[in-house]
Design an enzyme around this catalytic site. Structure first.
Site, PDB file in Angstrom:
ATOM      1  N   SER A   1      -7.216   9.609  -1.683  1.00 49.63           N
ATOM      2  CA  SER A   1      -7.645   9.555  -0.288  1.00 49.63           C
ATOM      3  C   SER A   1      -8.930  10.322  -0.001  1.00 49.63           C
ATOM      4  O   SER A   1      -9.974  10.038  -0.568  1.00 49.63           O
ATOM      5  CB  SER A   1      -6.502  10.046   0.586  1.00 49.63           C
ATOM      6  OG  SER A   1      -6.799   9.819   1.921  1.00 49.63           O
ATOM      7  N   HIS A   2      -8.829  11.345   0.848  1.00 51.37           N
ATOM      8  CA  HIS A   2     -10.017  12.080   1.298  1.00 51.37           C
ATOM      9  C   HIS A   2     -10.420  13.170   0.308  1.00 51.37           C
ATOM     10  O   HIS A   2     -11.409  13.856   0.525  1.00 51.37           O
ATOM     11  CB  HIS A   2      -9.722  12.719   2.651  1.00 51.37           C
ATOM     12  CG  HIS A   2      -8.518  13.604   2.609  1.00 51.37           C
ATOM     13  ND1 HIS A   2      -7.250  13.101   2.506  1.00 51.37           N
ATOM     14  CD2 HIS A   2      -8.395  14.942   2.595  1.00 51.37           C
ATOM     15  CE1 HIS A   2      -6.395  14.098   2.450  1.00 51.37           C
ATOM     16  NE2 HIS A   2      -7.050  15.232   2.505  1.00 51.37           N
TER      17      HIS A   2
ATOM     18  N   ASP B   1     -12.496   7.344   5.376  1.00 51.70           N
ATOM     19  CA  ASP B   1     -12.357   8.205   4.203  1.00 51.70           C
ATOM     20  C   ASP B   1     -12.335   7.419   2.890  1.00 51.70           C
ATOM     21  O   ASP B   1     -12.598   6.209   2.872  1.00 51.70           O
ATOM     22  CB  ASP B   1     -11.088   9.060   4.327  1.00 51.70           C
ATOM     23  CG  ASP B   1      -9.838   8.227   4.167  1.00 51.70           C
ATOM     24  OD1 ASP B   1      -9.872   7.024   4.514  1.00 51.70           O
ATOM     25  OD2 ASP B   1      -8.813   8.758   3.691  1.00 51.70           O
TER      26      ASP B   1
ATOM     27  N   ASP C   1     -10.096   6.049   0.889  1.00 51.94           N
ATOM     28  CA  ASP C   1      -9.349   4.793   0.776  1.00 51.94           C
ATOM     29  C   ASP C   1      -9.288   4.008   2.085  1.00 51.94           C
ATOM     30  O   ASP C   1      -8.525   3.043   2.198  1.00 51.94           O
ATOM     31  CB  ASP C   1      -7.938   5.043   0.228  1.00 51.94           C
ATOM     32  CG  ASP C   1      -7.140   5.983   1.096  1.00 51.94           C
ATOM     33  OD1 ASP C   1      -7.746   6.838   1.760  1.00 51.94           O
ATOM     34  OD2 ASP C   1      -5.890   5.872   1.122  1.00 51.94           O
TER      35      ASP C   1
ATOM     36  N   ASP D   1      -8.211   4.662   5.166  1.00 48.39           N
ATOM     37  CA  ASP D   1      -7.146   4.707   6.175  1.00 48.39           C
ATOM     38  C   ASP D   1      -7.412   5.717   7.282  1.00 48.39           C
ATOM     39  O   ASP D   1      -6.797   5.669   8.333  1.00 48.39           O
ATOM     40  CB  ASP D   1      -5.759   4.928   5.531  1.00 48.39           C
ATOM     41  CG  ASP D   1      -5.678   6.155   4.659  1.00 48.39           C
ATOM     42  OD1 ASP D   1      -6.674   6.892   4.565  1.00 48.39           O
ATOM     43  OD2 ASP D   1      -4.602   6.380   4.064  1.00 48.39           O
ATOM     44  N   ARG D   2      -8.341   6.654   7.060  1.00 49.88           N
ATOM     45  CA  ARG D   2      -8.647   7.633   8.115  1.00 49.88           C
ATOM     46  C   ARG D   2      -9.867   7.197   8.920  1.00 49.88           C
ATOM     47  O   ARG D   2     -10.693   6.426   8.424  1.00 49.88           O
ATOM     48  CB  ARG D   2      -8.962   8.998   7.506  1.00 49.88           C
ATOM     49  CG  ARG D   2      -7.800   9.614   6.814  1.00 49.88           C
ATOM     50  CD  ARG D   2      -8.135  11.011   6.358  1.00 49.88           C
ATOM     51  NE  ARG D   2      -6.951  11.625   5.785  1.00 49.88           N
ATOM     52  CZ  ARG D   2      -6.709  12.925   5.761  1.00 49.88           C
ATOM     53  NH1 ARG D   2      -7.592  13.760   6.258  1.00 49.88           N
ATOM     54  NH2 ARG D   2      -5.607  13.399   5.233  1.00 49.88           N
TER      55      ARG D   2
ATOM     56  N   LYS E   1      -2.061   3.663   8.032  1.00 48.90           N
ATOM     57  CA  LYS E   1      -3.094   3.933   9.010  1.00 48.90           C
ATOM     58  C   LYS E   1      -4.336   3.144   8.606  1.00 48.90           C
ATOM     59  O   LYS E   1      -4.478   2.756   7.447  1.00 48.90           O
ATOM     60  CB  LYS E   1      -3.360   5.419   9.149  1.00 48.90           C
ATOM     61  CG  LYS E   1      -3.622   6.194   7.890  1.00 48.90           C
ATOM     62  CD  LYS E   1      -3.462   7.669   8.228  1.00 48.90           C
ATOM     63  CE  LYS E   1      -4.096   8.572   7.223  1.00 48.90           C
ATOM     64  NZ  LYS E   1      -3.340   8.859   6.043  1.00 48.90           N
TER      65      LYS E   1
END
Ligand code: G16
Length: 565
Positions: A117-118, A288, A290, A292-293, A387
């Site tokens: 992710s982030h 981010d 991937d 989702d953010r 998300k």
């Protein structure tokens, strides 16, 4: 196709965190490490007798270093464990919301998302794997707990001796099935069109197109991560935005050396552009690693994720997909109660869950909520079970397009927030992160606070002004899932004050270095003459109380947070 059974020794550190297993790349590169975890996932699924004949696995990641290697290994292991087909993103790249959509659209059995992710990428950065179930959402705790249990006792894994599959070109490659039976297929897809088509069914693209053609300027920062190709298709090809509206849209294995976390600290280039005074664009956003953010910015204005969720809920009927109203909302416990106020006014239910998107899945499947959000820059709806960064950006653009259609004077992001606060009051909010502190010191802070649970209630804390803060109650948050009856304990310490303000302490479940301690601060301000006060100033006393109760500085020797949001 020949199947090999490889003997292995278990690792004791494969416990999935808030969102999958995340470790440094070099940890994943240890012999058998990746394979052990993947086999533990398959064993968990097979134990429940859940991999039916003909099952398809969706597979992709955010393009970070080690993605390509992991994809080839997982394809070989999926073949050996009875999957009939693997649907893989071209070049191994799929955003997290796109995987969720693919699982749901093509009714695949589940999906593996390769992402931390982030977290930073590259050879010296992080890698991660998460498993999503057939509703498209992250595996719930009962599954991740079983995966961890299996990873601790695993003795062997199965892998097929397939040649490396070309994942760069669209199309299908067939192999003979397990031990000469049936067929195993790898299908390479480009999910950008599927995802963009979904977005077009939810939002009023012609209204947004009109807004973007009217001189309204936007800037979207993909942070060298997965959303670049999706953003190009949606904003440039379908919505007609000028190419200068996008930045950092080429995915790279180390995210251009940056930290693909869309917040005020790590998205510094975008923040500089958006806070450049009068010349700043009208709207800015970032997503981010991937995808989702999301972070939402106006001209010289930052929208907290908690406020963003509240604004989306309050304005949902402006968007075609939600024009008929929303069934309910949910937020994670540390997220501010701004959305609760909207839900109360709309007379719809509002659920408070632990941190982690996996806790929203049951509520969405049961039709109890439509919109969900978290303070950690996550917002989405029941269109997928993850998300969704670009969804949130389009939602904001749709609101701006509608509001500006009916008003002769342009309405800005800041004005939308200010009128929202006027209507509902402002939940002043901030999060202070202390990253990579020694684990013992972080655990010591948590234990120290818990040891005060008996004497904190009714205690009054001194104030530099004439205001005093009295603790009403404190606890370690537990969640009772109203759909499946499961209970999750130890989800964060809450200290609730009698004026409605609160401090929450929580250890992050996504870091890979030492421990990350998060302090979440919230106070309610009904007085509109004080709505413009900077959150750090408005919360200054709460911050001091948090440091006093936790002894954080003394115990960690940190004088400042790493990130302030
Ligand atoms: C993950 C989860 C989110 C969670 C976030 C922060 O986000 O999907 O639900 O809010 O971690 O978790 P923590 O506070 O434990 O670090 P992502 O974007 O990293 O997958």
């Amino acid at each position: 196709m020949q199947i090999q059974t490889i003997q292995t020794n278990a690792f004791d550190d494969q416990k999935p965190g808030t969102s999958g297993l995340r470790k440094k790349v070099k940890v994943f590169q240890q012999p058998h490490y990746l394979e052990n975890f993947v086999q533990s996932i398959f064993d968990t699924l097979l134990e429940n007798g859940e991999v039916p004949a003909g099952a398809t696995l969706t597979l992709g990641g955010d393009g970070r270093y080690y993605n390509r290697h992991a994809i080839q290994t997982i394809i070989q292991m999926a073949a050996a464990n009875g999957f009939a087909r693997v649907m893989v993103g071209q070049a191994g790249i799929l955003s997290t919301p796109a995987v969720s959509h693919l699982i749901r659209k093509y009714q695949t059995f589940g999906g593996m998302i390769l992402s931390a992710s982030h977290n930073q990428g590259g050879v010296h950065g992080d890698f991660g794997i998460k498993y999503n179930i057939s509703n498209g959402g992250p595996a719930p705790e009962k599954i991740t707990d079983t995966i961890f249990a299996k990873s601790k006792v695993i003795t062997q894994y199965k892998i097929a001796n397939l040649p490396a599959v070309d994942i760069d070109h669209l199309g299908e490659t067939d192999f003979g099935g397990m031990n000469g039976t049936g067929k195993f297929t790898v299908q390479v897809i480009n999910a950008v069109q599927d995802y963009a088509d979904l977005m077009q069914t939810l939002f009023d693209f012609s209204a947004i197109k009109q807004l973007l053609a009217s001189g309204f300027k936007m800037k979207f920062d993909a942070m060298h991560a997965v959303t670049g190709p999706y953003a190009r298709e949606i904003f440039i090809n379908r919505l007609g935005a000028p190419t200068a509206s996008l930045m950092n849209c080429e995915p790279s294995e180390d995210f251009g050396g940056g930290h693909p976390d869309p917040n005020l600290t790590y998205a510094e280039d975008l923040v500089r552009i958006m806070f450049a005074g009068d010349s700043a664009p009208d709207f800015g956003a970032a997503s981010d690693g991937d995808g989702d953010r999301n972070m939402i910015l106006g001209k010289n204005f930052f929208v907290t994720p908690s406020d963003s969720l509240a604004v989306l809920a309050a304005n949902a009927t402006l968007v075609p997909a939600y024009a008929g109203g929303i069934a309910g909302v949910a937020r994670s416990m540390p997220t501010s109660a701004a959305v609760d106020r909207v839900a109360a006014q709309l007379n719809i239910p509002c659920f408070e869950t632990p941190t982690g998107w996996k806790f929203f899945g049951n509520l969405m499947d049961a039709g109890k909520v439509t919109l969900c959000g978290e303070e950690s820059f996550g917002t989405s709806s029941s269109h997928v079970r993850e998300k969704d960064g670009l969804w949130a950006v389009l939602f904001w653009l749709n609101i701006l397009a509608q509001k500006n259609k009916t008003n002769s004077t342009p309405i800005s992001v800041a004005q939308i927030l200010k009128s929202h606060w006027l209507a509902y009051g402002r939940n002043v909010y901030s999060r202070h992160d202390y990253e990579a502190i020694p684990t013992d010191a972080a655990n010591g802070v948590i234990q120290h606070i818990k040891a005060q649970f008996d004497r904190l209630p009714n205690q009054t804390f001194a104030s530099h002004t004439d205001k005093s803060y009295m603790v009403k109650t404190c606890d370690d948050f537990s969640y009772h899932d109203s759909v499946d009856g499961s209970v999750s304990h130890n989800q964060g310490i809450r200290i609730l004050f009698d004026d409605g303000s609160r401090i929450v302490f929580r250890l992050s479940g996504t870091g890979t270095e030492g421990a990350t301690l998060r302090i979440y601060l919230e106070a309610f301000e009904p007085d509109s003459t004080k709505h413009d006060v900077d959150a750090q100033i408005a919360l200054a006393e709460m911050i001091q109380i948090a440091l006093q109760i936790s002894q954080l500085k003394e115990r960690t020797r940190r004088t400042e947070p790493t990130v302030i949001t």
